[in-house]
Design a protein around this motif. Sequence first.
Motif, PDB file in Angstrom:
ATOM      1  N   VAL A 201       0.868  -1.182   0.000  1.00 46.98           N
ATOM      2  CA  VAL A 201       0.000   0.000   0.000  1.00 46.98           C
ATOM      3  C   VAL A 201       0.904   1.231   0.000  1.00 46.98           C
ATOM      4  O   VAL A 201       1.812   1.325   0.827  1.00 46.98           O
ATOM      5  CB  VAL A 201      -0.926   0.004   1.232  1.00 46.98           C
TER       6      VAL A 201
ATOM      7  N   VAL B 203      -4.655   5.073   2.687  1.00 43.60           N
ATOM      8  CA  VAL B 203      -5.411   4.093   3.457  1.00 43.60           C
ATOM      9  C   VAL B 203      -5.993   3.082   2.482  1.00 43.60           C
ATOM     10  O   VAL B 203      -6.343   3.423   1.353  1.00 43.60           O
ATOM     11  CB  VAL B 203      -6.518   4.817   4.261  1.00 43.60           C
ATOM     12  N   LEU B 204      -6.055   1.828   2.925  1.00 44.59           N
ATOM     13  CA  LEU B 204      -6.616   0.767   2.086  1.00 44.59           C
ATOM     14  C   LEU B 204      -8.130   0.718   2.289  1.00 44.59           C
ATOM     15  O   LEU B 204      -8.603   0.698   3.412  1.00 44.59           O
ATOM     16  CB  LEU B 204      -5.984  -0.558   2.501  1.00 44.59           C
ATOM     17  N   ALA B 205      -8.881   0.713   1.175  1.00 38.14           N
ATOM     18  CA  ALA B 205     -10.346   0.574   1.232  1.00 38.14           C
ATOM     19  C   ALA B 205     -10.710  -0.791   0.657  1.00 38.14           C
ATOM     20  O   ALA B 205     -10.252  -1.143  -0.427  1.00 38.14           O
ATOM     21  CB  ALA B 205     -11.009   1.687   0.439  1.00 38.14           C
TER      22      ALA B 205
ATOM     23  N   VAL C  53      -7.136   5.416  -0.711  1.00 40.52           N
ATOM     24  CA  VAL C  53      -7.627   6.784  -0.557  1.00 40.52           C
ATOM     25  C   VAL C  53      -6.632   7.510   0.356  1.00 40.52           C
ATOM     26  O   VAL C  53      -6.115   6.923   1.311  1.00 40.52           O
ATOM     27  CB  VAL C  53      -9.082   6.781  -0.013  1.00 40.52           C
TER      28      VAL C  53
END
Lengths: 327, 327
Positions: free
Chosen positions: B36, B41-43, B138
Motif C-alpha cells: 500500500v 489508506v486501504l479501502a 484513498v
Amino acid sequence: MACGEFSLIGRYFDRVRTSRRDVETGIGDDCALLTVPEKQVLAISTDTLVSGTHFLPDISPRDLGYKALAVNVSDLAAMGADPAWLTLALTLPEVDEDWLEAFSDSLFEQLNYYDMQLIGGDTTRGPLSMTLGIHGFVPAGRALKRSGAKPGDWIYVTGTPGDSAAGLAILQNRLTVSNPAQADYLVQRHLRPTPRVLQGQALRDLASSAIDLSDGLVSDLGHILKASGCGARIDLDALPYSDAVKENVEPEQALHWALGGGEDYELCFTVPERNRGALDVALGYHGVPFTCIGQVMVASEGLRYTCQGEAVTPDWKGYDHFDTHEK
Amino acid sequence: MACGEFSLIGRYFDRVRTSRRDVETGIGDDCALLTVPEKQVLAISTDTLVSGTHFLPDISPRDLGYKALAVNVSDLAAMGADPAWLTLALTLPEVDEDWLEAFSDSLFEQLNYYDMQLIGGDTTRGPLSMTLGIHGFVPAGRALKRSGAKPGDWIYVTGTPGDSAAGLAILQNRLTVSNPAQADYLVQRHLRPTPRVLQGQALRDLASSAIDLSDGLVSDLGHILKASGCGARIDLDALPYSDAVKENVEPEQALHWALGGGEDYELCFTVPERNRGALDVALGYHGVPFTCIGQVMVASEGLRYTCQGEAVTPDWKGYDHFDTHEK
C-alpha cells in the motif's frame, strides 16, 4: 448487508470483540478503511467453502465456524504472515438463528484468538457456501514463497499428515478406531486443523519455500517444485505418522493418506543445509513435531520415491481420486 | 485454483494485462503480496452476486463480467477511493468454455480500464454465484464516509436515479418503450451502470458524506442519515429524470423508481453550504449531471418529502417490494 429478513443476520456479525488499531472503519460503510503498518507487506488470500464439497453437509455450525477460518489462516501461515483482518461473504438457504448463533460464536472465538477483526462482508440467500477473504502482514522481503526452493534443500513437514483423511474416514464410516481417544484425535484433526501460524513466522528467515497442505503432500509439494523449477526425492520411510494412524490403519492406506489425503493444513517447507541447525532451535520451541522427509533435486529428476534407500514406485491403483479431487 | 477439470478455469483468469507495481506476488502462491503506497489508506469491499437474485439468470456473460466489477468499483467510488486490486471467487455449475471466455474477456477489459489487477481467487463447483473482493486506496484522512452529514448540508445525487429500474422493467416485459434508442439507453443503465469513480475522488474534500445507490435512494440515503444521526427533507419536484423515463413512464411510477428502484450505482452525497460553489466547479468537469434534491435536517425531523414547497406523504401502496428487496 441486506434489507428485510436477512438484515437480522447482520447482528450476528456486527460485533467487535477485537478492535484493532489498524482498522479506521470496519463494518458499516461502503468500504472498510485500513492501515498497513510501515515496512509491512499485505498478504491476501481468498477461499470458497461449499457444502458437500469442502465440508460435510451435516457439519456442526461450531465446527464450520472454526474450520472456515482455520483453513484460511493456514494460507497466511504458509507465507509467514501475521493474521489481521477477515471479510466474510455468507450464502445461506434460510435464516436459522440457532445455526447463526453457533457459527458466529465459534468464528468470533477464533478471530479473538488470532487478534483478527471482521471488517466486512455480505449475506445472500442460496445454497450454503461462504467465501472468506483473509488479510495479514509480513515484513517486507521476508515472505515465504513457493518459488524459492533450490536443489539440495531439505524437505520438511510439520505434524503428521494423513490424520485428517483418517478422521474423515471415521466420520464416513470407512474406518473403525476402537480406542475412543484415538478416534477423537483423528476426527478433531479433520474438523479442527491447526493453522501453523507461529511456525510459519519462525520459518521466515530459514525456509527457502513453504506451502500449506490442503490438497495433499504430493500435490502441494508439487506446487513448490513447479514454482521453483525443481524435482524432489521423498523418503517414504521417513514420513511421520501419529500413533492413532500407526495403530489403526493398514500401512498402505496410511501411506496413501499421508501423501494424498489432504486437508491437514500442516506446513511443507524446504530448508537449505546451512539453516538446519537454526531450524531445529526455531521450531523446537513450538511443541509440534517437524520431520525431514526428503530432498529437493534438479528438475530433470522429477519426483522420486525411496524406501530404505532404494528407489520405489508406489502403486496408486485403486486410489482414483488421488491428486484429482477438487480443492 | 482447483485440480482436475476445474484447473482449466485457471487459464481464463491467470492472465495479467495490467501489471501493477504495488503487486509483488499475484496469482499463484498461498497469498498475494501487496504494497500500500505511503500515506494512503486501504479501502476494501466485498460483494456476492447470486444468479436470480443479483442478476437475471439469462444475463450474457459479457454483461455479467461488466456488472460484477462495476457494482464493486462503485463501493470504492462512494469512499472517494482509487481502484487497485480484485479477488474473484467464482462458483460455476459446469465448465462452459464459451461462457468463461466471454465472462473473463469482459472482466479483464474492465480491469484494464481501471488499471486494476486480479490478485487471487478461487473456483468451485455449484450454482452460479461469485464473490468479489475489491481493494483501493484513498489518501489518509480524506475518505468519504456515511457518518459526516450535518443538519443544513445539501443532498445531491449524480445522474438520473430510476433509469436502472426502468431498464429492468423493459427486460422483464413490464415496460414498453417504443423508441429503440431510449429503450436501449434504459436497458444499458441496468446492465452496464457506470461507477462514479472520478466524481467520488473529486468529492473527497467537498462532500461531508457519500454512498452509492444500490438499494434505492431512500434506503441508501437512510444509511447516511442513520450513520450521521440526522433527518432529511427530499424535494420530490427536484428529482432528476432522464428524457427516456420522462417520455415513457407514468409520473407516479417514475417517482417510485427514482426513490426506491435501486441498482443505479449513482452517488448520493451531502455538501455543506460553504462548498457548493467549489462543488459546481469540481463536478462540472465530469459531464455527468448532479442535482440538489433536498437538505439534511436534525434527527427529530425524520425523513420528510416536499413538493412545490408543501409537505407531502407519498402513497407507496401497491409497491410492496419498496425498501424490502434483498441487496
